[in-house]
Design an enzyme around this catalytic site. Sequence first.
Site, PDB file in Angstrom:
ATOM      1  N   GLU A  46      -6.299  -5.531  10.510  1.00  0.00           N
ATOM      2  CA  GLU A  46      -6.364  -4.183   9.961  1.00  0.00           C
ATOM      3  C   GLU A  46      -7.525  -4.010   8.990  1.00  0.00           C
ATOM      4  OE1 GLU A  46      -4.994  -1.653  11.012  1.00  0.00           O
ATOM      5  OE2 GLU A  46      -3.569  -2.601  12.363  1.00  0.00           O
ATOM      6  N   TYR A 129      -3.557   3.751   4.392  1.00  0.00           N
ATOM      7  CA  TYR A 129      -3.588   3.405   5.808  1.00  0.00           C
ATOM      8  C   TYR A 129      -3.131   1.962   6.045  1.00  0.00           C
ATOM      9  CZ  TYR A 129      -4.962   1.519  10.160  1.00  0.00           C
ATOM     10  OH  TYR A 129      -4.896   0.850  11.338  1.00  0.00           O
ATOM     11  N   ASP A 147      -5.384   7.283  10.388  1.00  0.00           N
ATOM     12  CA  ASP A 147      -6.776   6.835  10.406  1.00  0.00           C
ATOM     13  C   ASP A 147      -7.589   7.897  11.132  1.00  0.00           C
ATOM     14  OD1 ASP A 147      -5.992   6.534  13.025  1.00  0.00           O
ATOM     15  OD2 ASP A 147      -7.275   4.790  13.338  1.00  0.00           O
TER      16      ASP A 147
END
Length: 371
Positions: A46, A129, A147
Amino acid sequence: MTLEVFALEAGRLAAIRAPLLAWYGREKRDLPWRRTSDPYAIWLSEVMLQQTQVSTVIPYWERFLARFPSVQALAAAPLDDVLAAWRGLGYYSRARNLHRAAQEVVAHFGGRFPSTAKALLTLPGFGRYTAGAVASIAFGEEAPLVDGNVARVLSRLFVVEGLPGDKAREARLWTLASALVKGERPGDFNQALMEHGATVCRPERPLCLLCPVRGACLAHQAGRVSELPPAKVRAPPKRLTLALAVWPHEGTLLFARRAEKGLFGGLWELPAVEVEPSTPDEEAALRLSEALEVPVTALDAIGTVKRQLTHRALTLYLLRVTGPHRPSRAKAFHELRWCTPAQAAELGMSTAMQRALDAALARGVLLNVAG
DNA sequence: CATTCGTGGCG
DNA sequence: TCGCCAAGAAT
């Protein structure tokens, strides 16, 4: 408010959630981080994927995991090793925050990641996020995420107006994402939204004919898919010119480590000072002399490297220099070091600087050429 | 809220 | 060549 109520009506949510989840089950790409349930490995993916394409990330993710296979290994590693592993990936504060967060997980959480978005948010490098992504994908929490992909998908599905960055728009997107994620397999659903945005609901030429939720898409009904979302307004890049000292000595060159903050923070470089464009070599040498705190004489200019960054037009002006005293430290730089090309290859360094170094070596600055 | 932080791919 | 943008965060 009427639109809000309509948009979040249960039937409409179900008409999006179920088909998207089913589509994801059929069509999802086989990405390496989808083969693991290790929160550390998922977290790493991520962070690397922030503002970075999947194809770019894959080899970095695999190498990084091989080198730092656990959060403990990462926490115990020197920052320089972490930055070296990040070399070329960009946005280097991600690597520093990753390292700090690993140390906090080990020190404060016994080496186990907190399992909620709220708790993850306290760690360096975790924003809204990333917290939602790790919480939902690694721990199955019904935590929303937005996102660039999700923003585009939702702004089309629900005709969310407003420019990227607009506060009301962001709030609405997060509200929609929160409502949609509730239910079975929240991690898969979040990934389905992103996957859909990346492969079908693309920025340009979206594949509406293949879209599993076309029937629920308000933008499609209104013929407005191509105009949503509006493009981000960007400021024109600022120009930055750096004079680089190329100082050969017995098969080595002088390198410097940049300050932690700002452009290329914490990375190694050929010692650089900011100059005006077209600065005479003698003046550039004088600036380098001040920064390095020793006399520096310009020998010749050996090239220019240009790099276009998002907010900077970077010009690197390579100046071959020499001097009677070889510096080993200077206040303007975190650290100075004389390195062979092989040693330099192990340092955390930006791609821009790597190009400059390559150009200098290609000019034969380390060869014993009589002239 | 605006700015800053990299890099590579694509049309 | 050039503009746009990609699984954002920090300040």
